[in-house]
Design a protein around this motif. Sequence first.
Motif, mmCIF file in Angstrom:
data_model
loop_
_atom_site.group_PDB
_atom_site.id
_atom_site.type_symbol
_atom_site.label_atom_id
_atom_site.label_comp_id
_atom_site.label_asym_id
_atom_site.label_seq_id
_atom_site.Cartn_x
_atom_site.Cartn_y
_atom_site.Cartn_z
ATOM 1 N N LYS B 3 -9.247 -33.075 28.610
ATOM 2 C CA LYS B 3 -8.110 -32.170 28.836
ATOM 3 C C LYS B 3 -6.810 -32.881 28.453
ATOM 4 C CE LYS B 3 -9.237 -31.199 33.203
ATOM 5 N NZ LYS B 3 -9.177 -30.544 34.532
ATOM 6 N N ARG B 27 -2.533 -19.357 39.803
ATOM 7 C CA ARG B 27 -2.798 -19.723 38.405
ATOM 8 C C ARG B 27 -2.677 -21.233 38.187
ATOM 9 N NH1 ARG B 27 1.046 -15.900 35.305
ATOM 10 N NH2 ARG B 27 2.081 -16.222 37.290
ATOM 11 N N VAL B 29 -4.391 -23.290 39.659
ATOM 12 C CA VAL B 29 -5.789 -23.744 39.605
ATOM 13 C C VAL B 29 -6.321 -23.607 38.179
ATOM 14 C CG1 VAL B 29 -8.113 -23.348 40.507
ATOM 15 C CG2 VAL B 29 -6.122 -23.058 42.008
ATOM 16 N N LYS B 30 -5.964 -22.485 37.582
ATOM 17 C CA LYS B 30 -6.354 -22.238 36.195
ATOM 18 C C LYS B 30 -5.716 -23.284 35.278
ATOM 19 C CE LYS B 30 -7.805 -19.735 32.636
ATOM 20 N NZ LYS B 30 -9.223 -19.861 32.273
ATOM 21 N N VAL B 32 -4.848 -26.296 36.081
ATOM 22 C CA VAL B 32 -5.509 -27.594 36.268
ATOM 23 C C VAL B 32 -6.822 -27.638 35.486
ATOM 24 C CG1 VAL B 32 -6.566 -29.116 37.993
ATOM 25 C CG2 VAL B 32 -4.371 -28.041 38.461
ATOM 26 N N GLU B 33 -7.439 -26.475 35.338
ATOM 27 C CA GLU B 33 -8.651 -26.435 34.493
ATOM 28 C C GLU B 33 -8.308 -26.713 33.035
ATOM 29 O OE1 GLU B 33 -10.516 -22.628 35.040
ATOM 30 O OE2 GLU B 33 -10.804 -22.983 37.196
ATOM 31 N N LEU B 34 -7.095 -26.296 32.630
ATOM 32 C CA LEU B 34 -6.707 -26.454 31.223
ATOM 33 C C LEU B 34 -6.132 -27.823 30.923
ATOM 34 C CD1 LEU B 34 -4.943 -23.022 30.573
ATOM 35 C CD2 LEU B 34 -7.028 -23.811 29.462
ATOM 36 N N ASP B 36 -4.650 -31.872 32.429
ATOM 37 C CA ASP B 36 -4.714 -32.946 33.422
ATOM 38 C C ASP B 36 -3.278 -33.247 33.832
ATOM 39 O OD1 ASP B 36 -5.164 -35.147 34.932
ATOM 40 O OD2 ASP B 36 -5.907 -36.410 33.280
ATOM 41 N N SER B 162 -0.129 -23.391 28.796
ATOM 42 C CA SER B 162 -1.464 -22.985 28.362
ATOM 43 C C SER B 162 -1.555 -22.967 26.831
ATOM 44 C CB SER B 162 -1.809 -21.645 29.012
ATOM 45 O OG SER B 162 -2.209 -20.712 28.076
ATOM 46 N N GLN B 166 -3.856 -25.588 24.454
ATOM 47 C CA GLN B 166 -4.808 -25.138 23.443
ATOM 48 C C GLN B 166 -4.358 -25.491 22.034
ATOM 49 O OE1 GLN B 166 -6.255 -20.982 24.600
ATOM 50 N NE2 GLN B 166 -4.680 -21.418 26.136
#
Lengths: 669, 180
Positions: B3, B27, B29-30, B32-34, B36, B162, B166
């Motif tokens: 990440k 969001r 949490v989302k 943190v998934e995307l 670090d 985000s 990406q």
Amino acid sequence: MITLTIDGKEVQVPEGTTVLRAAEQAGIHIPTLCDHKHLFPYGGCRMCLVEVEGARTLQPSCTLPAANGMVVYTNTPAVREARTFVLTLIFSERNHFCMYCPVSGGDCELQNAAYGQGMTEWPLQPNWQPYPVDGSHEFIVLDHNRCILCRRCVRACAELVGNFTLGVQERGASTRIIADLDVPLGESTCVSCGTCLQVCPTGAIIDRVSAYQGRLKDVTRIKSTCVGCSVGCGIEMIVRDNRLLRIEGDWDAPVNQGVLCKIGRFDPLTDQGERILTPLVRRNGGLKATTWDEALQVVASRLQTMKGRNGSGIAALASTRLPVEALYSFKQLFADKLDSGIVTSIEEGVTTALPGWVARKLGKPFEGTLDEIHNADLVLAIGVDLVENHQVAGFFVKRILPQGCKLVVIDPYDNGLHALADFSLRPKKETDYDLLVGLMQVIASLGAVRTHPIGTHDLTRHTPDNVGRTTGVPAEAIREVGRLLAEAEHPVFIYGKGLTRASFPTALEALLDLARMAGALGDTHSAVIGTKGQANSMAAYLFDLDKAFDLKGHQVAYLALGDDRPGTRLLEQIENVPFVVVQASYASPLTDRADVVLPATIWAEQAGHYVNLEGRLQEARQGLTPPRDVRSNLAIFQALAEALGITLDENWRDALQQRVWIGQPDACR
Amino acid sequence: MPKPKVATDWLAACAGCHMSLLDMDERIVKLVELVDIRATPITDLKEPDENGVDVGVLTGAVNTTTNEEVARRMRSRCKILVALGDCAVFGGVIAMRNFFKLEDALKRAYVETESTDAEGKVPADPELGVPTRVRAVKEVVKVDVCVPGCPPDADTIFYVLSELAQGRIPELKDEKLQWH
């Protein structure tokens, strides 16, 4: 017609159309800043630059006339780069930090332009030069730090209002909008019409009341009609949380085309005093709060016993600020159903009875519309001060003077127009008739009579020299004004209270004959305008509410004031009346004197129609919700009728047609 | 693929931009998934990793020599630098001070304030950073992405991070482009 191509789209426009307007017509958006659709093209900001095939440089579309075969591109890389560059320079000049600006967030055309170019930053930082803030004005704050020098305010002050207060001083970065010869705005010749405020694209001109009170997306805009006077300007109420934040002129309104005066724009936002929030009934000498049921019962039972007692019963008076619907119900209730001795309006027909009498004698309306002023090459104003009252009509006159329109003012009294007049005639009191016939004599002697007069006037006796002696106006001025009238191609005659207050109609009839001779009044056309008084003077006339309010002997006085504030004379008139009902929005010496007070809505809290000075029927909409126990004027009349067991109809449109109109009657059909 | 690492820091700021970051609610949490999330002023780790992060975010304007150091440190340790909020992008509310002389502003703040007694004096401890003219971050170090707003909306911040996570440079327009 001219055919040109914009962004590959073929557009046909009349000759003289600018490329910017042609693009608008084709649905192509070109960003602008200094341009305003109600002002002459200026070409100052360069936001609207476009690429024209064959042209050496980018061209400002706002000042570029469309030409046959022209090929225009509005969104090329060069155009976009130029726009961003223009914005970059503007942002670098002064303090354009959005985060503490009241117009940020939709209301700022500069910010919107930057968004349009996708700007996320300023390529150049500001140069940190502070400019003064002029907070001297009662309603308007002029913050030079936010100014982009587009000069819309300067142009609006001149082109739309004819006031020429705002101007520009210095050059380059020191350029500054100034009032008069650089005096504080609050001490200048500003007439507080607020047109500059309405055209300012940034936060440079803001108003004290609405600043920081709500952004574009937080507020509701309600189109309505101003009830400040009989001009009947189109307005937009800007409302948030049931608070009236701001009033703007409606650019699309036929009467005023966006322009307002202080009375329409700012006065309703100032403190109007104590509202009456509940019905009040006098008990043991004092006014006590009560229910609507009880208050209506007290009034109804008294009205019932006084019904039909002509001369010793009910005298009823309504404000000419009430809507048509309320005035019609008032007339039905008090005149038709209760057969009251006096049923009239607060103006007692002072501005309408006389022209109404003349119209009935002619059997048809004789007045024209305010539009006539826009093309006038001569305006003759008699007995009317358009600087003090009916100001928007005054702006119309003032703004065409620089185009060569002559102004003749006839008024023995102080009149704001005297200072602007080419000829300022101050006849002795009660000599208007002689002066007007004297002017007819000059036109006749020049062989310039365009339409023959209807009345018989002794022209031979009214030579300029004779009239000069009678009126005190120099004979030479009479000759000159007569000559102007004879030569004018589109003369406009505006008359007001000074003429209609007279108890006999000869002066008004002479004015109409003068207008006929000068070609301003014919079978199909009229350039004669009467200013009337308040917002619904004309409706009151059409409902026959134009008699004198002579209270002698009457036992009950019903005063439907609404939000009107009559002078002290009314208080003196009702002094000895045994029972007084006041239907009002605000507490006043009149409500203090009343036996019953019925709380009524203010203009912004009620909907209805108004007939303006031209005879134009216009709608006023409700913008605010009234306090809980306050009812609309119409609802109060209806409730009172119900308490009396009387049925009122709502056929006010038919009723309006019963009398001969003074101005255009078509609007009502 | 690991990440991308994100570090944030603040300069002369009101902390509002970081509050807006938290305002994205669940969001986060989302997010943190995307990504670090490494050092931020509102977490335990305060300084960006010495061996670098992918995205550095700076809020606030450059107001003192200390701010300058923090800005330079972030720039040297990140690949993409985001100026977040009006102060970082334009200078913002902090830059109002530039319309006055620095000495006048310090005197007003430390000596002439209504709540200051006769002892009031402008702090001159050598430990403190020296006040400077207020600057946008880009006047001190190169900025890759500007996100204006006072503060930028949580939606905008989520969108920006985000997109960067990406591998795309975010394009701000319409609702996401706000200068206030």
